[in-house]
Write a protein that holds these residues in place. Structure first.
Motif, PDB file in Angstrom:
ATOM      1  N   ARG A  26       1.161   3.045   3.452  1.00 26.55           N
ATOM      2  CA  ARG A  26       1.286   1.983   4.447  1.00 26.55           C
ATOM      3  C   ARG A  26       1.520   2.525   5.855  1.00 26.55           C
ATOM      4  O   ARG A  26       0.883   2.081   6.813  1.00 26.55           O
TER       5      ARG A  26
ATOM      6  N   TYR B 189       0.832  -1.206   0.000  1.00 23.71           N
ATOM      7  CA  TYR B 189       0.000   0.000   0.000  1.00 23.71           C
ATOM      8  C   TYR B 189       0.863   1.252   0.000  1.00 23.71           C
ATOM      9  O   TYR B 189       1.832   1.351   0.762  1.00 23.71           O
ATOM     10  N   ARG B 190       0.511   2.211  -0.836  1.00 16.40           N
ATOM     11  CA  ARG B 190       1.307   3.431  -0.984  1.00 16.40           C
ATOM     12  C   ARG B 190       1.231   4.343   0.248  1.00 16.40           C
ATOM     13  O   ARG B 190       2.072   5.222   0.424  1.00 16.40           O
TER      14      ARG B 190
ATOM     15  N   ASN C 162      -8.602  -3.210  -2.169  1.00 14.44           N
ATOM     16  CA  ASN C 162      -7.969  -1.917  -2.410  1.00 14.44           C
ATOM     17  C   ASN C 162      -8.127  -1.060  -1.157  1.00 14.44           C
ATOM     18  O   ASN C 162      -9.236  -0.660  -0.809  1.00 14.44           O
ATOM     19  N   LEU C 163      -7.028  -0.775  -0.483  1.00 15.53           N
ATOM     20  CA  LEU C 163      -7.092   0.003   0.751  1.00 15.53           C
ATOM     21  C   LEU C 163      -7.453   1.465   0.509  1.00 15.53           C
ATOM     22  O   LEU C 163      -7.847   2.164   1.443  1.00 15.53           O
ATOM     23  N   ASP C 164      -7.322   1.921  -0.731  1.00 11.65           N
ATOM     24  CA  ASP C 164      -7.791   3.270  -1.054  1.00 11.65           C
ATOM     25  C   ASP C 164      -9.308   3.373  -0.918  1.00 11.65           C
ATOM     26  O   ASP C 164      -9.851   4.471  -0.815  1.00 11.65           O
TER      27      ASP C 164
END
Length: 315
Positions: free
Chosen positions: A252, A249-250, A302-304
């Motif tokens: 994180r 994840y960007r 997708n954590l976004d």
């Protein structure tokens, strides 16, 4: 006066406050809103003043917030006559208007917005100029007008969530405001579905109060407070966040900070997510692996498109 959009001098583009928050926490880009300058989004107004005629931000870098993020004028900010971003009065309630998001995006874009790096202007000899250009660019984003832009689209999940949460007491507005995600168009009221009613329709934004967050060190499971009823039986609901998902994840670092704080918190927290629909699964019992029990579960992809936050007034 508070507003949602401003012109970023470093990116030479108009950003929503939610874009700014997203960039602040993104470990793959070099961006710090404290080092940027934000100017009036009205092109004519911005061009009339020097680049030092800046705006300030509110909740641009707070990991968690209770009051709506926004840009606002500083005491020295000037605007041309007729600019709708000029502060014409102060409300008697001070900052109370911070609690409601009025800029409803009509589309949640699933592809994350990217930004082209600003190209430095060079002299004919190939050297960088000694000072900034006198007048900032009046470039506009593709979805905006030539003068004034309030984003009609957003790729930041927190924006539609904030619209829903901060206007939860205005049912008529939520029932009237349109929202498009992918090929599906509905109202905000329809798109946001309580977790216990997830069987009603797929492809929605599901949300619910968190019962517990299981911290497995490198992965997490979020258990919801409400249960889903099927064939007159109650089933627990959870979503799972895998190690690989988190490691790639960007954002994180800030995500781990937030979810670990949430796991230890005794506050009422809510989880919103989009992109997956929990399905009934049979999982083995820890006490007796030969036995199974039913649970509605899904792996977040997708954590976004997942958000954990406080949200007063939802229940």
């Amino acid at each position: 006066m508070k507003f949602d959009t401003a012109y970023s001098l470093s990116l030479d583009d108009k950003l929503s406050i939610y874009d700014v928050r997203d960039l602040n926490f993104d470990e793959t880009v070099a961006f710090d809103s404290d080092q940027d300058s934000f100017l009036c989004p009205n092109d004519d107004c911005r061009a009339a003043f020097e680049a030092g005629n800046v705006l300030s931000t509110f909740n641009a870098k707070n990991v968690n917030y209770l009051r709506t993020p926004h840009f606002k004028n500083t005491p020295s900010t000037r605007h041309i006559d007729g600019c709708r971003y000029a502060s014409t009065h102060k409300t008697a309630t001070g900052e109370n208007d911070d609690e409601r998001e009025e800029n409803f995006p009509s589309e949640f874009v699933l592809t994350r917005r990217t930004y082209a790096p600003k190209t430095p202007v060079t002299s004919p000899q190939g050297q960088l100029p000694q000072g900034p250009e006198k007048t900032p660019s009046s470039r506009t984003s593709p979805s905006g007008s030539s003068h004034d832009t309030t984003p009609d689209k957003t790729s930041v999940f927190a924006h539609p969530v904030e619209c829903f949460v901060s206007n939860i007491d205005d049912k008529d507005k939520l029932k009237s405001m349109p929202l498009k995600i992918g090929d599906h168009t509905a109202t905000y009221s329809t798109f946001f579905k309580k977790i216990e009613y997830l069987q009603d329709n797929k492809g929605l934004i599901y949300w619910g109060k968190i019962k517990a967050i299981k911290d497995y060190t490198s992965s997490f499971r979020i258990d919801f407070d409400k249960k889903v009823w099927l064939d007159k039986k109650p089933y627990s609901v959870n979503v799972y966040l895998s190690k690989k998902l988190i490691e790639n994840y960007r954002k994180r670092s800030v995500f781990l900070e937030q979810i670990r704080a949430a796991a230890d918190s005794d506050r009422a927290l809510y989880c919103f997510f989009y992109g997956v629909t929990p399905e009934l699964k049979q999982v083995p019992s820890k006490k007796n692996p030969e036995q199974t029990f039913g649970v509605f579960s899904a792996n977040i992809e997708n954590l976004d498109h997942l958000l954990i936050r406080e949200a007063s007034g939802l229940e």
